[in-house]
Design a protein around this motif. Structure first.
Motif, PDB file in Angstrom:
ATOM      1  N   PHE A 146       6.778   7.603   4.551  1.00 57.08           N
ATOM      2  CA  PHE A 146       5.781   7.115   4.092  1.00 57.08           C
ATOM      3  C   PHE A 146       5.200   7.676   2.822  1.00 57.08           C
ATOM      4  O   PHE A 146       4.594   7.257   1.983  1.00 57.08           O
ATOM      5  N   GLN A 147       5.572   8.913   2.849  1.00 56.42           N
ATOM      6  CA  GLN A 147       5.536   9.720   1.547  1.00 56.42           C
ATOM      7  C   GLN A 147       6.082   9.135   0.343  1.00 56.42           C
ATOM      8  O   GLN A 147       5.410   8.880  -0.535  1.00 56.42           O
ATOM      9  N   ARG A 148       7.133   8.657   0.692  1.00 58.20           N
ATOM     10  CA  ARG A 148       8.237   8.134  -0.530  1.00 58.20           C
ATOM     11  C   ARG A 148       7.531   6.730  -0.720  1.00 58.20           C
ATOM     12  O   ARG A 148       7.310   6.500  -1.929  1.00 58.20           O
ATOM     13  N   VAL A 149       7.330   6.019   0.217  1.00 55.27           N
ATOM     14  CA  VAL A 149       6.315   4.776   0.030  1.00 55.27           C
ATOM     15  C   VAL A 149       5.030   5.026  -0.894  1.00 55.27           C
ATOM     16  O   VAL A 149       5.034   4.151  -1.938  1.00 55.27           O
ATOM     17  N   VAL A 150       4.247   5.794  -0.587  1.00 57.00           N
ATOM     18  CA  VAL A 150       3.248   6.125  -1.346  1.00 57.00           C
ATOM     19  C   VAL A 150       3.552   6.496  -2.588  1.00 57.00           C
ATOM     20  O   VAL A 150       2.980   5.679  -3.816  1.00 57.00           O
ATOM     21  N   ASP A 151       4.604   7.132  -3.027  1.00 57.72           N
ATOM     22  CA  ASP A 151       5.057   7.635  -4.294  1.00 57.72           C
ATOM     23  C   ASP A 151       5.390   6.046  -5.069  1.00 57.72           C
ATOM     24  O   ASP A 151       5.290   6.362  -6.009  1.00 57.72           O
ATOM     25  N   ILE A 152       6.295   5.451  -4.300  1.00 61.28           N
ATOM     26  CA  ILE A 152       6.772   4.201  -5.024  1.00 61.28           C
ATOM     27  C   ILE A 152       5.331   3.417  -5.369  1.00 61.28           C
ATOM     28  O   ILE A 152       5.422   2.824  -6.361  1.00 61.28           O
ATOM     29  N   LEU A 153       4.500   3.349  -4.373  1.00 59.37           N
ATOM     30  CA  LEU A 153       3.383   2.331  -4.694  1.00 59.37           C
ATOM     31  C   LEU A 153       2.483   2.960  -5.801  1.00 59.37           C
ATOM     32  O   LEU A 153       2.283   2.023  -6.917  1.00 59.37           O
ATOM     33  N   GLN A 154       2.416   4.209  -5.719  1.00 60.65           N
ATOM     34  CA  GLN A 154       1.855   4.678  -6.855  1.00 60.65           C
ATOM     35  C   GLN A 154       2.240   4.634  -8.102  1.00 60.65           C
ATOM     36  O   GLN A 154       1.660   4.546  -9.389  1.00 60.65           O
ATOM     37  N   LYS A 155       3.551   4.821  -8.382  1.00 61.47           N
ATOM     38  CA  LYS A 155       4.146   4.663  -9.470  1.00 61.47           C
ATOM     39  C   LYS A 155       4.245   3.210 -10.150  1.00 61.47           C
ATOM     40  O   LYS A 155       4.217   3.150 -11.265  1.00 61.47           O
ATOM     41  N   ASN A 156       4.011   2.211  -9.132  1.00 59.52           N
ATOM     42  CA  ASN A 156       3.721   1.015  -9.614  1.00 59.52           C
ATOM     43  C   ASN A 156       2.164   0.668  -9.646  1.00 59.52           C
ATOM     44  O   ASN A 156       1.652  -0.533  -9.613  1.00 59.52           O
ATOM     45  N   SER A 157       1.392   1.572  -9.954  1.00 62.29           N
ATOM     46  CA  SER A 157      -0.347   1.716 -10.079  1.00 62.29           C
ATOM     47  C   SER A 157      -0.922   0.753  -9.100  1.00 62.29           C
ATOM     48  O   SER A 157      -1.448   0.051  -9.377  1.00 62.29           O
ATOM     49  N   ALA A 158      -0.610   1.076  -7.781  1.00 62.52           N
ATOM     50  CA  ALA A 158      -1.275   0.448  -6.702  1.00 62.52           C
ATOM     51  C   ALA A 158      -2.755   1.160  -6.533  1.00 62.52           C
ATOM     52  O   ALA A 158      -2.891   2.388  -6.876  1.00 62.52           O
ATOM     53  N   PRO A 159      -3.945   0.187  -6.430  1.00 64.62           N
ATOM     54  CA  PRO A 159      -5.067   0.713  -6.631  1.00 64.62           C
ATOM     55  C   PRO A 159      -5.418   1.543  -5.142  1.00 64.62           C
ATOM     56  O   PRO A 159      -4.600   1.661  -4.173  1.00 64.62           O
ATOM     57  N   THR A 160      -6.293   2.414  -5.128  1.00 68.37           N
ATOM     58  CA  THR A 160      -6.536   3.402  -4.118  1.00 68.37           C
ATOM     59  C   THR A 160      -6.637   2.602  -2.953  1.00 68.37           C
ATOM     60  O   THR A 160      -6.200   3.241  -1.868  1.00 68.37           O
ATOM     61  N   HIS A 161      -7.138   1.590  -2.677  1.00 68.42           N
ATOM     62  CA  HIS A 161      -7.411   0.834  -1.343  1.00 68.42           C
ATOM     63  C   HIS A 161      -6.199   0.532  -0.885  1.00 68.42           C
ATOM     64  O   HIS A 161      -5.907   0.493   0.371  1.00 68.42           O
ATOM     65  N   VAL A 162      -5.255   0.270  -1.497  1.00 69.01           N
ATOM     66  CA  VAL A 162      -3.805  -0.139  -0.916  1.00 69.01           C
ATOM     67  C   VAL A 162      -3.284   1.186  -0.721  1.00 69.01           C
ATOM     68  O   VAL A 162      -2.518   1.448   0.508  1.00 69.01           O
ATOM     69  N   LEU A 163      -3.154   2.000  -1.499  1.00 71.87           N
ATOM     70  CA  LEU A 163      -2.560   3.263  -1.261  1.00 71.87           C
ATOM     71  C   LEU A 163      -3.098   4.218  -0.134  1.00 71.87           C
ATOM     72  O   LEU A 163      -2.336   4.580   0.716  1.00 71.87           O
ATOM     73  N   GLN A 164      -4.278   4.015   0.251  1.00 73.78           N
ATOM     74  CA  GLN A 164      -4.989   4.673   1.264  1.00 73.78           C
ATOM     75  C   GLN A 164      -4.317   4.122   2.617  1.00 73.78           C
ATOM     76  O   GLN A 164      -4.195   4.980   3.533  1.00 73.78           O
ATOM     77  N   ASP A 165      -3.936   2.989   2.863  1.00 76.07           N
ATOM     78  CA  ASP A 165      -3.534   2.499   4.086  1.00 76.07           C
ATOM     79  C   ASP A 165      -1.972   3.439   4.516  1.00 76.07           C
ATOM     80  O   ASP A 165      -1.835   3.656   5.509  1.00 76.07           O
ATOM     81  N   TYR A 166      -1.360   3.611   3.284  1.00 81.23           N
ATOM     82  CA  TYR A 166       0.110   4.192   3.472  1.00 81.23           C
ATOM     83  C   TYR A 166      -0.061   5.805   3.604  1.00 81.23           C
ATOM     84  O   TYR A 166       0.640   6.271   4.241  1.00 81.23           O
ATOM     85  N   VAL A 167      -1.092   6.311   2.957  1.00 82.45           N
ATOM     86  CA  VAL A 167      -1.233   7.631   2.906  1.00 82.45           C
ATOM     87  C   VAL A 167      -1.601   8.027   4.331  1.00 82.45           C
ATOM     88  O   VAL A 167      -1.299   9.094   5.054  1.00 82.45           O
ATOM     89  N   GLY A 168      -2.501   7.108   4.941  1.00 89.23           N
ATOM     90  CA  GLY A 168      -2.870   7.461   6.311  1.00 89.23           C
ATOM     91  C   GLY A 168      -1.940   7.330   7.465  1.00 89.23           C
ATOM     92  O   GLY A 168      -2.024   8.003   8.262  1.00 89.23           O
ATOM     93  N   LEU A 169      -0.738   6.643   6.919  1.00 86.64           N
ATOM     94  CA  LEU A 169       0.561   6.665   8.075  1.00 86.64           C
ATOM     95  C   LEU A 169       1.342   7.794   7.794  1.00 86.64           C
ATOM     96  O   LEU A 169       2.393   7.905   8.609  1.00 86.64           O
ATOM     97  N   VAL A 170       1.028   8.672   7.017  1.00 85.56           N
ATOM     98  CA  VAL A 170       1.796  10.117   6.941  1.00 85.56           C
ATOM     99  C   VAL A 170       1.510  10.818   7.878  1.00 85.56           C
ATOM    100  O   VAL A 170       0.358  11.168   8.269  1.00 85.56           O
ATOM    101  N   SER A 171       2.379  11.274   8.901  1.00 87.57           N
ATOM    102  CA  SER A 171       2.181  11.884  10.091  1.00 87.57           C
ATOM    103  C   SER A 171       1.807  13.394   9.869  1.00 87.57           C
ATOM    104  O   SER A 171       1.058  13.742  10.672  1.00 87.57           O
TER     105      SER A 171
END
Lengths: 490, 616
Positions: A404-429
């Motif tokens: 999920f760390q990498r997922v967040v990285d990819i989303l962030q590089k595609n300028s995902a908004p915070t509310h989207v990022l948040q969902d995936y950051v939360g899944l980092v164990s």
């Protein structure tokens, strides 16, 4: 110019590996920022004379008047004449003998005796004063010229070759003599001399004999292959490789020719003809993929260019294609298909699923590419669905072949908004990693909740300073800090 | 550097002599074609030429216009053309086209080709084949050596690496020998020559023959010892990310011929600027060898000092102010400029490195060097490829994995190669073929005996476990040469010890304390032992070709003289700035001074780009 990016700083500092990394840099970095400010304030202090001094100190690598500068100027001034037609055709008639030809041609060097009127002995040549222009070596006193006409042994000949001096190889006529010459050149480790001998052997030996003799002479063989590569004698090189039984090398060499074919249909046909070449087993599969991919790209390109031109398909209007998909790597093609053809049924050539199956793309690879493409389009529902696709038990737990760390990285590089990022950051164990990612991407809720779960009052209180005053986050922290139900550990 | 240098470090000889010599020779050659002429220069000769001459010198010798060789029809109207080129067949073919086009058009001109540093028979054969031998005169400009700094000399021959190590063409051996011979006659006689590698051996032989051919005038030696080393002795070092300032600047901005172009992100203006990076830049000189993490602190300190120096003006009277302006201000202003520049460059480096997850990349590299968590490294590399991050960077990691592990496991090799081709294009088949030929990226050969045992054990357990066993066995089967070398020479310091990068204790500081560069370690050991005695196991692992010879012409051979502590290290196939930094450190520790001669400055990108097959 220093955009004080707290996130970068935090990220830099967030690494856990200590001994080998740029640790402590946050401290240094902020000091650097201070010094930067200090230095720039000096700049204003020093006032007007800052700018014009730049030229005086000769640290602009190309001061006006340097050679590179001058050549560039020339190129610029010549732009008009640059568009002259390509080389004119050269008449095939034998040109008149050039009177100014000052003798010493390479053929006379090699052959010793020239043909008919061209015959010039070395002593003739050496009397010619124009020869002085030739080589520094020939400018030596006359007595040394005697050397040139001598009858050299193989050893002496090779030695002269090494010294870059003129020499005749023509007297080495028996195979034995020729090979002796070659072996001596190889023993002298001088590639220039080796190649000189090889050029002579190539001219005076038939292929079969030359190839046979080279087979046991690895060093000479490598020189010969390199020479043929540089002079682009492709056919002879292929013959050589085949004669040596190096069929895989020959296949690759032949395959490589596709690069010189620019027309995509011809290129495709050429690649098809390559399929029967004796590649190594795994390479054969790669070449087949290459062919299949280009074939498919040609079809997709034709259809999409048409769709784009007609203007009926919305996505091509909204996101005009930047380049043709022809000759792009497979993954770029997959990305393209995920971008423009995501929902297409499996049966079409441009359907991502079809591409994935045809080329046996790994799950992780497919996932990574689809994620990036859909995120780029800000199709967050598609992104979400990617994680739920294997959710056949009815639970809505998100799963990912990628961390999920990498997922967040990819989303962030595609300028995902915070509310989207948040969902995936939360899944980092990993809690620590989660916090650092959350801080980096300003997902305050996650930070706050994690600190709450850790019952770490101090960290929570510290974090309060980082959120905006009067924001909902600040209120939430205050509520938590005032909550007497929580048993803080500190 | 923070640590105390030995005070008795010897003085370096003046290398600028080399520049004067080649400049005079060029002028002489230009005069061989009297009258006005246009000069065509090979594009990669322009920067080296800029370092030794300028337009006004060329103009003085009747060069009218300057052009870059561009493989197009020419627009020059001069009746004399001079071509200053490297001895390359395509360039010569182009000149033939130019001459033949003139002939067809009935245009008469005089042509001269100046090959540098030497001409090749193969080029002359092209002239002959194209029927213009005799229409052009040819000459050689022995521009072998370009001093880039007080202690760096470059042959500026990047193609040396590919020609020699990939193609196996020894055309540059003589060139390297001649370069060494030139240094020997100017700064020798050398007393000792050490070396390792096939090309080094051949270069030594070529040099020795040239010494015998000519006669050396007796003179007092300024350079005592020589160390020759082939690039393929150590591929690990140039494949690592550089973290010392100068190396980092080279990795990111590409230093070309001692000069770097800082883009608009550094200059924070509209123009990019070109800057010479050498010991004359006082600020740069102090940070070039520093680990990047120290650079900030240093620059901050410098900035504070500068502020204080400026602040001195506050309480000055007129007279004092006058003295300040005339004596100190200029120096301060220059320092101010340099400081601004390097601070901005550091900032830009920081931003770029943060963006590309440098931390993770470094961690992977360090794991590979240490042989730790290799599976994690493999999956990191896989993800790197999957995400289509930099093609060269992925290749670099693959090669580093291969050279440290003595090849990839067959299943990893196949899967990573397939994914690489999918991500970056099928044409990299040719790249893989090159890398395999060079031994940079290969498949592990499973050990015979272990395969038998493995199949026996394999029968006892289920398939899944058997797979894991295969991995375990294959890694046992072939112990990496690098691992063995690393243990023998102690290249990887124990990771549990703290490494203070501010006070480096060994050459490992150039890689954040994670790895002592093999090339430099060999040099250190050989100098210490005065030869290869005791290093037999090491040379066996490297595959030999080591030598150590003492010159007989030791007339003025004084073992204690300063010249004996000046060591010329010649890298055949290129060296990195990190290696130069490591040698500077070693010199300070042991009281040596190193002069690095290299066929070209290299780094991981240049090394790998040379092995791509992207030309038609």
């Amino acid at each position: 110019m220093m955009k004080s990016k707290a996130d970068e700083e935090d990220y830099w500092n967030s690494s856990k590996c200590n001994a080998f990394t740029f640790d402590d840099t946050d401290d240094e970095f902020s000091r650097l920022k201070e010094s930067k400010k200090a230095v720039s304030s000096i700049g204003t202090l020093m006032g007007e004379d800052g700018e014009d001094d730049w030229e005086k100190f000769s640290w602009s690598g190309e001061p006006v008047g340097s050679i590179s500068w001058s050549v560039k100027e020339m190129a610029a001034s010549n732009q008009k004449t640059d568009r002259e037609p390509a080389f004119p055709k050269i008449s095939t008639e034998t040109p008149p003998l050039n009177k100014s030809q000052s003798g010493l041609s390479l053929s006379s060097l090699f052959k010793g005796k020239g043909k008919g009127g061209n015959l010039q002995s070395f002593s003739d040549i050496l009397g010619d004063s124009s020869l002085r222009l030739y080589t520094p070596e020939l400018r030596k006193p006359k007595s040394e010229y005697k050397d040139l006409v001598g009858d050299w042994s193989a050893e002496e000949t090779v030695q002269r070759l090494q010294q870059g001096k003129g020499v005749s190889l023509e007297k080495f006529r028996s195979l034995q003599d020729k090979l002796l010459l070659l072996d001596l050149a190889v023993a002298a480790h001088d590639g220039n001399a080796i190649t000189a001998v090889l050029i002579y052997l190539k001219r005076t030996l038939c292929k079969e004999v030359l190839f046979r003799e080279l087979e046991s002479r690895t060093t000479a063989l490598r020189h010969f292959i390199h020479y043929l590569t540089e002079t682009r004698e492709q056919r002879l090189l292929l013959e050589l490789l085949r004669a040596l039984g190096r069929t895989e090398d020959a296949a690759l060499l032949q395959y490589k020719e596709y690069k010189s074919i620019t027309d995509e249909n011809k290129r495709r046909d050429f690649l098809k003809s390559c399929l029967s070449l004796p590649f190594a087993a795994e390479d054969a599969a790669h070449v087949l993929d290459h062919y299949t991919l280009l074939e498919r790209q040609i079809i997709i390109e034709a259809a999409d260019r048409k769709a784009e031109r007609e203007g009926k398909v919305e996505i091509f209007q909204k996101f005009p294609r930047k380049a043709s998909i022809l000759n792009m790597p497979l993954i770029t093609t997959l990305y393209y298909c995920c971008f423009y053809h995501y929902t297409e049924p499996e049966g079409t050539f441009s359907s991502p699923v079809n591409v994935r199956q045809t080329f046996k793309i790994s799950e992780k690879q497919y996932f990574t590419t689809a994620l990036a493409a859909r995120a780029k389009l800000k199709a967050w529902l598609d992104v979400d669905a990617l994680f739920n696709s294997r959710n056949w038990l009815g639970f809505t737990k998100k799963k990912s072949p990628l961390s999920f760390q990498r997922v967040v990285d990819i989303l962030q590089k595609n300028s995902a908004p915070t509310h989207v990022l948040q969902d995936y950051v939360g899944l980092v164990s990993d809690a620590e990693l989660r916090i650092s990612l959350a801080q980096k991407h300003k997902c305050h809720d996650i930070v706050i909740n994690t600190y709450r779960d850790m019952k770490d009052r101090q960290l929570l209180a510290q974090y309060r300073k980082k959120v905006e005053q009067g924001s909902p986050e600040e209120r939430k922290i205050d509520e938590l800090l005032n909550n007497s139900q929580i048993r803080w550990k500190n | 550097m923070a640590h105390s240098a030995r005070r008795d470090s010897p003085e370096l000889p003046d290398l600028s002599l080399l520049k004067r010599l080649v400049r005079d020779q060029l002028i002489y050659l230009l005069e061989q074609l009297p009258g006005k002429k246009d000069l065509f220069i090979d594009s990669d000769l322009m920067s080296p030429l800029d370092r030794i001459a300028n337009v006004s010198i060329l103009k003085q010798h009747e060069v009218d216009k300057l052009y870059k060789v561009e493989y197009k029809p020419i627009s020059s109207i001069s009746d004399q053309l001079c071509f200053l080129i490297r001895p390359r067949i395509p360039t010569v073919k182009w000149i033939c086209d130019v001459v033949n086009a003139d002939k067809a058009a009935g245009k008469y001109r005089r042509y001269k080709i100046i090959f540098t540093p030497q001409k090749f028979y193969a080029c002359e054969a092209v002239l002959e084949e194209q029927g213009i031998f005799g229409d052009v005169t040819t000459d050689e400009w022995a521009f072998y050596l370009l001093p880039l700094d007080d202690d760096i000399i470059s042959l500026e021959l990047p193609e040396f690496f590919r020609d020699n190590f990939l193609a196996g063409d020894q055309r540059w051996v003589r060139t390297a020998g001649s370069a060494l011979h030139l240094l020997h006659s100017l700064f020798g006689p050398f007393s000792k020559v050490y070396g390792i590698g096939r090309c080094s051996k051949m270069t030594y032989e070529s040099w020795r023959e040239q010494v015998e051919e000519g006669d050396q005038k007796p003179r007092l030696a300024e350079i005592g010892n020589v160390f020759l080393i082939d690039r393929d002795v150590d591929f690990v070092t140039p494949l690592c990310s550089q973290v010392v300032y100068e190396g980092l600047v080279d990795d990111i901005f590409r230093i070309k011929c001692g000069c770097v172009e800082f883009g608009t992100d550094v200059t924070s203006s509209e123009k990019s600027i070109k800057v010479m990076l050498n010991s004359k830049d006082k600020v740069f000189n102090e940070i070039r060898n520093e680990h990047f993490s120290n650079v900030f602190g240093f620059l901050s300190q410098k900035a504070r000092n500068l502020q204080i120096a400026y602040d001195k003006r506050q309480g000055m009277d007129i007279k004092q102010m006058k003295a300040f302006v005339s004596e100190e201000l200029k120096g301060l202003k220059q320092e101010h400029r340099l400081l601004t520049l390097h601070i901005s460059a550091s900032e830009s480096i920081m931003k770029k490195k943060t963006k590309q997850d440098f931390q993770e990349l470094l961690k992977t590299e360090h794991c590979l060097l240490e042989g730790f968590e290799i599976r994690e490294c493999v999956s990191f590399i896989e993800e790197h490829i999957n995400r289509q991050v930099s093609m060269i960077e992925s290749l670099r990691l693959l090669c580093l994995l291969s050279v440290t592990e003595n090849g990839l496991l067959p299943k990893d090799f196949r899967s990573l190669k397939a994914q690489y081709l999918q991500s970056y294009g099928a044409d990299h088949l040719l790249t893989f073929s090159n890398l395999k030929q060079l031994g940079l990226l290969v498949e592990q050969q499973p050990g015979e005996t272990l395969t038998v045992m493995e199949s026996k054990v394999g029968k006892l357990v289920n398939d899944r476990t058997a797979g894991k066993l295969t991995d375990a066995f294959s890694s046992l089967a072939k112990k990496s040469n690098f691992r063995a070398l690393s243990r023998k020479l102690n290249l990887v310091p124990k990771s549990d010890e703290e490494y203070d990068l501010r006070v480096p204790r060994d050459m490992a500081y150039i890689f954040s304390g994670a790895y002592v560069p093999l090339s430099c370690k060999l040099i250190e050991q050989v100098l210490e032992r005065d030869g290869w005695t005791g290093l037999e196991e090491v040379t066996r692992l490297i595959n030999g070709h080591e030598f150590a010879v003492t010159g007989s012409s030791g007339a003025d051979f004084k073992p204690k003289s300063d010249a004996q502590r000046i060591i010329l290290v010649m890298f055949l196939g290129g060296c990195t700035f990190s290696e130069i930094s490591a040698l500077r450190f070693l010199g300070k520790e042991k009281g040596y001074k190193f002069i690095v001669v290299t066929t070209a400055i290299t780094n991981s990108s240049r090394l790998l780009e040379a092995l791509l097959d992207n030309h038609v």
